[in-house]
Design a protein around this motif. Sequence first.
Motif, PDB file in Angstrom:
ATOM      1  N   GLY A   1      46.981  -3.675 -30.641  1.00 58.03           N
ATOM      2  CA  GLY A   1      48.063  -4.244 -29.854  1.00 58.03           C
ATOM      3  C   GLY A   1      48.322  -5.700 -30.189  1.00 58.03           C
ATOM      4  N   LYS A   2      49.310  -6.273 -29.553  1.00 54.25           N
ATOM      5  CA  LYS A   2      49.692  -7.653 -29.833  1.00 54.25           C
ATOM      6  C   LYS A   2      48.632  -8.650 -29.365  1.00 54.25           C
ATOM      7  CE  LYS A   2      54.591  -6.526 -29.886  1.00 54.25           C
ATOM      8  NZ  LYS A   2      55.900  -6.607 -29.221  1.00 54.25           N
TER       9      LYS A   2
ATOM     10  N   ASP B   1      44.969   2.792 -26.729  1.00 58.45           N
ATOM     11  CA  ASP B   1      45.193   4.232 -26.798  1.00 58.45           C
ATOM     12  C   ASP B   1      46.118   4.613 -25.651  1.00 58.45           C
ATOM     13  OD1 ASP B   1      44.259   7.062 -27.752  1.00 58.45           O
ATOM     14  OD2 ASP B   1      43.988   7.082 -25.576  1.00 58.45           O
ATOM     15  N   GLU B   2      47.094   5.462 -25.919  1.00 61.75           N
ATOM     16  CA  GLU B   2      48.093   5.763 -24.898  1.00 61.75           C
ATOM     17  C   GLU B   2      47.518   6.561 -23.727  1.00 61.75           C
ATOM     18  OE1 GLU B   2      51.278   8.389 -26.172  1.00 61.75           O
ATOM     19  OE2 GLU B   2      50.066   9.067 -27.853  1.00 61.75           O
ATOM     20  N   GLN B   3      46.353   7.139 -23.883  1.00 61.54           N
ATOM     21  CA  GLN B   3      45.741   7.897 -22.796  1.00 61.54           C
ATOM     22  C   GLN B   3      44.524   7.184 -22.187  1.00 61.54           C
ATOM     23  OE1 GLN B   3      44.903  11.683 -24.633  1.00 61.54           O
ATOM     24  NE2 GLN B   3      46.963  12.461 -24.234  1.00 61.54           N
TER      25      GLN B   3
ATOM     26  N   ILE C   1      47.486   6.318 -35.670  1.00 61.49           N
ATOM     27  CA  ILE C   1      48.507   6.506 -34.647  1.00 61.49           C
ATOM     28  C   ILE C   1      49.571   5.427 -34.794  1.00 61.49           C
ATOM     29  CG2 ILE C   1      48.934   6.431 -32.148  1.00 61.49           C
ATOM     30  CD1 ILE C   1      46.100   7.499 -31.764  1.00 61.49           C
ATOM     31  N   THR C   2      50.808   5.795 -34.582  1.00 64.80           N
ATOM     32  CA  THR C   2      51.900   4.821 -34.664  1.00 64.80           C
ATOM     33  C   THR C   2      51.771   3.783 -33.555  1.00 64.80           C
ATOM     34  OG1 THR C   2      53.354   6.532 -35.545  1.00 64.80           O
ATOM     35  CG2 THR C   2      54.406   4.539 -34.696  1.00 64.80           C
TER      36      THR C   2
ATOM     37  N   ALA D   1      38.975   1.366 -36.591  1.00 61.52           N
ATOM     38  CA  ALA D   1      39.215   2.272 -35.468  1.00 61.52           C
ATOM     39  C   ALA D   1      40.660   2.775 -35.477  1.00 61.52           C
ATOM     40  CB  ALA D   1      38.910   1.562 -34.152  1.00 61.52           C
ATOM     41  N   ALA D   2      41.589   1.886 -35.799  1.00 60.65           N
ATOM     42  CA  ALA D   2      42.993   2.295 -35.873  1.00 60.65           C
ATOM     43  C   ALA D   2      43.201   3.304 -36.995  1.00 60.65           C
ATOM     44  CB  ALA D   2      43.885   1.071 -36.070  1.00 60.65           C
ATOM     45  N   ASN D   3      42.590   3.055 -38.147  1.00 60.95           N
ATOM     46  CA  ASN D   3      42.701   3.989 -39.270  1.00 60.95           C
ATOM     47  C   ASN D   3      42.089   5.343 -38.939  1.00 60.95           C
ATOM     48  OD1 ASN D   3      43.936   1.991 -40.737  1.00 60.95           O
ATOM     49  ND2 ASN D   3      42.152   1.496 -41.997  1.00 60.95           N
ATOM     50  N   ALA D   4      41.086   5.343 -38.053  1.00 62.43           N
ATOM     51  CA  ALA D   4      40.418   6.588 -37.667  1.00 62.43           C
ATOM     52  C   ALA D   4      41.145   7.324 -36.547  1.00 62.43           C
ATOM     53  CB  ALA D   4      38.976   6.294 -37.245  1.00 62.43           C
ATOM     54  N   GLY D   5      42.286   6.780 -36.110  1.00 62.95           N
ATOM     55  CA  GLY D   5      43.094   7.464 -35.108  1.00 62.95           C
ATOM     56  C   GLY D   5      42.670   7.214 -33.676  1.00 62.95           C
TER      57      GLY D   5
END
Length: 376
Positions: free
Chosen positions: A157-158, A164-166, A188-189, A148-152
């Motif tokens: 998180g820790k 997701d920021e939104q 996403i960074t 999921a992270a690779n897909a943006g």
Amino acid sequence: MTEQALEKLANNIKKWGQELGFQQVGIADIDLSEHEAELQQWLDSNYHGAMDYMSRHGMMRARPDELHPGALRVISVRMDYLPPDASFANDLKHTEVGYISRYALGRDYHKVMRQRLKQLGEQIKQSCSELDYRPFVDSAPILERPLAANAGLGWVGKHSLVLDEQAGSWFFLGELLVNLPLPVDQPITEKCGSCVACITICPTQAIVEPYVVDARRCISYLTIELNGPIPEEFRPLIGNRIYGCDDCQLICPWNRYAKLTDEADFHPRTQLKSQQLLTLFNWTEAEFLQRTEGSPIRRIGFERWQRNIAVALGNASYRAEVTEALEQALASATSDLVKEHILWALTQQQQKSDLMSAKKTQRLIRSIEKGLPRDA
């Protein structure tokens, strides 16, 4: 298919996914080789506890093409589940109420999402007959969060959940492995920065270092995954949490941006939300099965349900009716597992009763002393 056709198909997939109720759709390649070493280290540390299925398939979790031969891409989806009027604080604050993780208050997300993913797969197949796909919703050995992270869709998180920021982290993930070389999205960074709120708040200190969770200490594991007795050292720390735990999400600053779900299936069932522990403890097995039908809670079974509630009753404030209910349940319990936890709860209640009596006696002595003449 041409590169242009694949680009158009990828855009359509995202549009179709949103029409099916997914809040976000991303595409990534399936190379997870960089995660193999950390997965092996996590397993070697026995952080998976009694979850044998985590180690059963070796490194297949990091090799999606072994899980579904011919796979070239993953279509990763997000579905929000935060219900209206979640009542987090109220339920955690009132020790006589049973706290259930917010994802489990409605219908089983596996069923909801898997059906939608199959619909998405069939819709793609109408545009591309050579499509071969397989849907997953927590149902196979696959590292869904890194995918999921690779897909943006966010960053890990820790606390090890995707953020997701939104939208924060109040969402489910699902995947379609496909045999099409679709264009991929960009990760996403990571934006947790120096924040360690989730690590600090964890009642059992299960986040042993950033991004690493020792499941054996996690309340979700203890109340859902663990079949046997809950270790005594963790019982007082569980509080009134009878199915799962949301603390690391509740404290996360990014969850101030979380969106409420429009999915009626994820809205809380009245028989589960903010219910008195004694009400839930008094359910018969037939009532448990009927009232948790279609719910993820049903999979722990009646025995573990009673085990968890017994611990919560032990942690509740002293009340004579709690002791009476525990004693009645002890007399009729057929499970050694449940009996063990009822006996523990009775001990906790007795200690609280003794403490209350001692404090009452001290107050009486002080009031008497205040009324005595100075030379007495």
